[in-house]
Write a protein that holds these residues in place. Structure first.
Motif, PDB file in Angstrom:
ATOM      1  N   HIS A 250       0.845  -1.191   0.000  1.00  0.00           N
ATOM      2  CA  HIS A 250       0.000   0.000   0.000  1.00  0.00           C
ATOM      3  C   HIS A 250       0.881   1.243   0.000  1.00  0.00           C
ATOM      4  N   ALA A 251       0.486   2.243  -0.771  1.00  0.00           N
ATOM      5  CA  ALA A 251       1.287   3.459  -0.849  1.00  0.00           C
ATOM      6  C   ALA A 251       0.396   4.695  -0.888  1.00  0.00           C
ATOM      7  N   ALA A 252       0.919   5.786  -0.315  1.00  0.00           N
ATOM      8  CA  ALA A 252       0.165   7.032  -0.271  1.00  0.00           C
ATOM      9  C   ALA A 252       0.020   7.653  -1.658  1.00  0.00           C
ATOM     10  N   SER A 253       0.985   7.403  -2.550  1.00  0.00           N
ATOM     11  CA  SER A 253       0.928   7.915  -3.919  1.00  0.00           C
ATOM     12  C   SER A 253       1.961   7.170  -4.739  1.00  0.00           C
ATOM     13  N   LYS A 254       1.938   7.365  -6.050  1.00  0.00           N
ATOM     14  CA  LYS A 254       2.840   6.626  -6.938  1.00  0.00           C
ATOM     15  C   LYS A 254       4.321   6.804  -6.588  1.00  0.00           C
ATOM     16  N   PRO A 255       4.776   8.016  -6.233  1.00  0.00           N
ATOM     17  CA  PRO A 255       6.200   8.154  -5.906  1.00  0.00           C
ATOM     18  C   PRO A 255       6.655   7.263  -4.750  1.00  0.00           C
ATOM     19  N   TYR A 256       5.731   6.803  -3.924  1.00  0.00           N
ATOM     20  CA  TYR A 256       6.096   5.965  -2.785  1.00  0.00           C
ATOM     21  C   TYR A 256       5.913   4.476  -3.064  1.00  0.00           C
TER      22      TYR A 256
END
Length: 388
Positions: A250-256
């Motif tokens: 799970h990620a807060a946004s694509k960069p992460y």
């Protein structure tokens, strides 16, 4: 897209470094790990550098590395100078792409301001913290050497130095109630890490947990209860702004999102060095599988020899197709039907695809097939039925 090879470095190129030593062996761990004790690490460090160099000789035409991942084991036990030497040699022999992601797996007990600063100076850009739980009782059960307070403190300290921090948690533990997992996961999300890797406890035969299960001393959680916790996990993470971009991540946004893991799921190339490490390489248009010797002494001996593609395992078109399907379906990007057809010479079973789509298990967007949330619960079965 038609001019892009169906697999290989055009889909990502990374380096995985396996550090096999741990201060203790966790009872659930089935990785290639060994007790650190009072080992002299110099021979292994030298072998890692040698292995990286011989891969560079074999892969002269490959692009810059998009990611480096130091996993294990517990690579946070490595001396900072040894981490620096590996990253520096990777840059010298392959080059590092702009904004390359360099991940270090670390345990909470190894986190201090001094260690964090030394890792950042070495070139590390991302930390993956083996928290595993925020409950003291569960941490004891899992054989961890930290408590919940240290776990939370390590996340805060890591975020004070690194923007990109991931937390590992293990759930679906025997007898774990839904409300306790909801509370634990919600607390973990409140710590502020932009990436979570959430794994259901798997009892592997060769582990201490496996032995306890055979004796009847440990009863794994049932499949239905695990599925309920998985669905609860998705709901909680989505509500907190960290949706799943892969079955367990799970990620807060694509960069992460983990750039290194995306290379696996997209069918890219990666070098695997270190005892027991696996790799996938493209040499002269052929997909090559590498598997390093598992025992450190055997690995150190083998690393002295040059690599010859002819002596490595060339994967068949069937192997490549099945791997691309299995890995591609793990992430929400899915897999491309035309890409698969270019490898195997025919399309996947359209009748099975139609059935899965009608049952709400897969979605199709043009030529891209991906799993729905319900489909992720049946990922292995769907992959098996779609595979040639």
């Amino acid at each position: 897209m038609a001019d892009t090879p169906p697999f290989g470095p055009a889909h990502g190129f990374g380096l995985y470094i396996h550090w096999p030593y741990c201060t203790r062996i966790c009872p659930y761990c089935d990785f290639n790990v060994y007790a650190a004790k009072d080992r002299d690490n110099a021979p292994l460090n030298a072998a890692l550098l040698s292995d990286l160099g011989r891969h560079a000789d074999l892969l002269a035409g490959h692009p810059d590395l998009g990611s480096v991942y130091l996993g294990g084991g517990t690579p946070s036990l490595m001396a900072p100078a040894d981490i620096t030497a590996l990253i520096d040699l990777a840059e010298q022999r392959f080059g590092l792409a702009p904004e390359a992601e360099i991940t270090l797996e670390a345990n909470p007990v190894d986190i201090s301001r001094a260690s964090l600063d030394s890792w950042k100076t070495a070139g590390v850009t991302r930390l993956s913290l083996g928290i595993q739980s925020l409950e003291d009782e569960a941490l004891t059960f899992l054989g961890r050497d930290h408590d919940a307070a240290m776990a939370k403190r390590s996340v805060a300290e890591a975020l004070s130095v690194f923007d990109n921090v991931s937390i590992d948690l293990i759930y679906a533990r025997p007898g774990q109630p839904e409300d306790r997992w909801k509370s634990e996961l919600t607390e973990a999300l409140s710590l502020g890490a932009p990436h979570l890797s959430l794994y259901e406890l798997t009892i592997e035969e060769r582990t201490a947990f496996g032995q306890r299960a055979r004796r009847g001393d440990l009863v794994p959680m049932g499949d239905d209860d695990q599925a309920d916790l998985y669905e609860l996990t998705q709901e909680i993470c989505e509500a907190h702004g960290l949706p799943a971009y892969e079955v367990s991540n799970h990620a807060a946004s694509k960069p992460y999102q983990s750039r290194h893991n995306l290379t696996y799921w997209r069918g890219g190339d990666w070098i695997g060095i270190g005892p027991g490490a696996h790799g996938r390489l493209t040499v002269d248009g052929q997909r090559i599988a590498t598997h390093a010797a598992a025992r450190p002494a055997d690995y150190q001996l083998a690393a002295q020899n040059s690599l010859d593609a002819k002596s490595l395992t060339t994967l068949s078109t069937l192997d490549n197709t099945r791997e691309l399907l299995a890995l591609g379906l793990r992430s929400d990007e899915g897999f491309d039907l035309e890409r698969v057809a270019r490898i195997i010479g025919r399309h996947v079973d359209t009748s099975a695809l139609k059935t899965f789509s009608e049952n709400g298990l897969v979605r199709q967007n043009g030529q891209t097939i991906s799993l729905t949330q319900d489909g992720r619960l049946l990922a292995d079965r769907i992959t098996a039925e779609l595979s040639p």
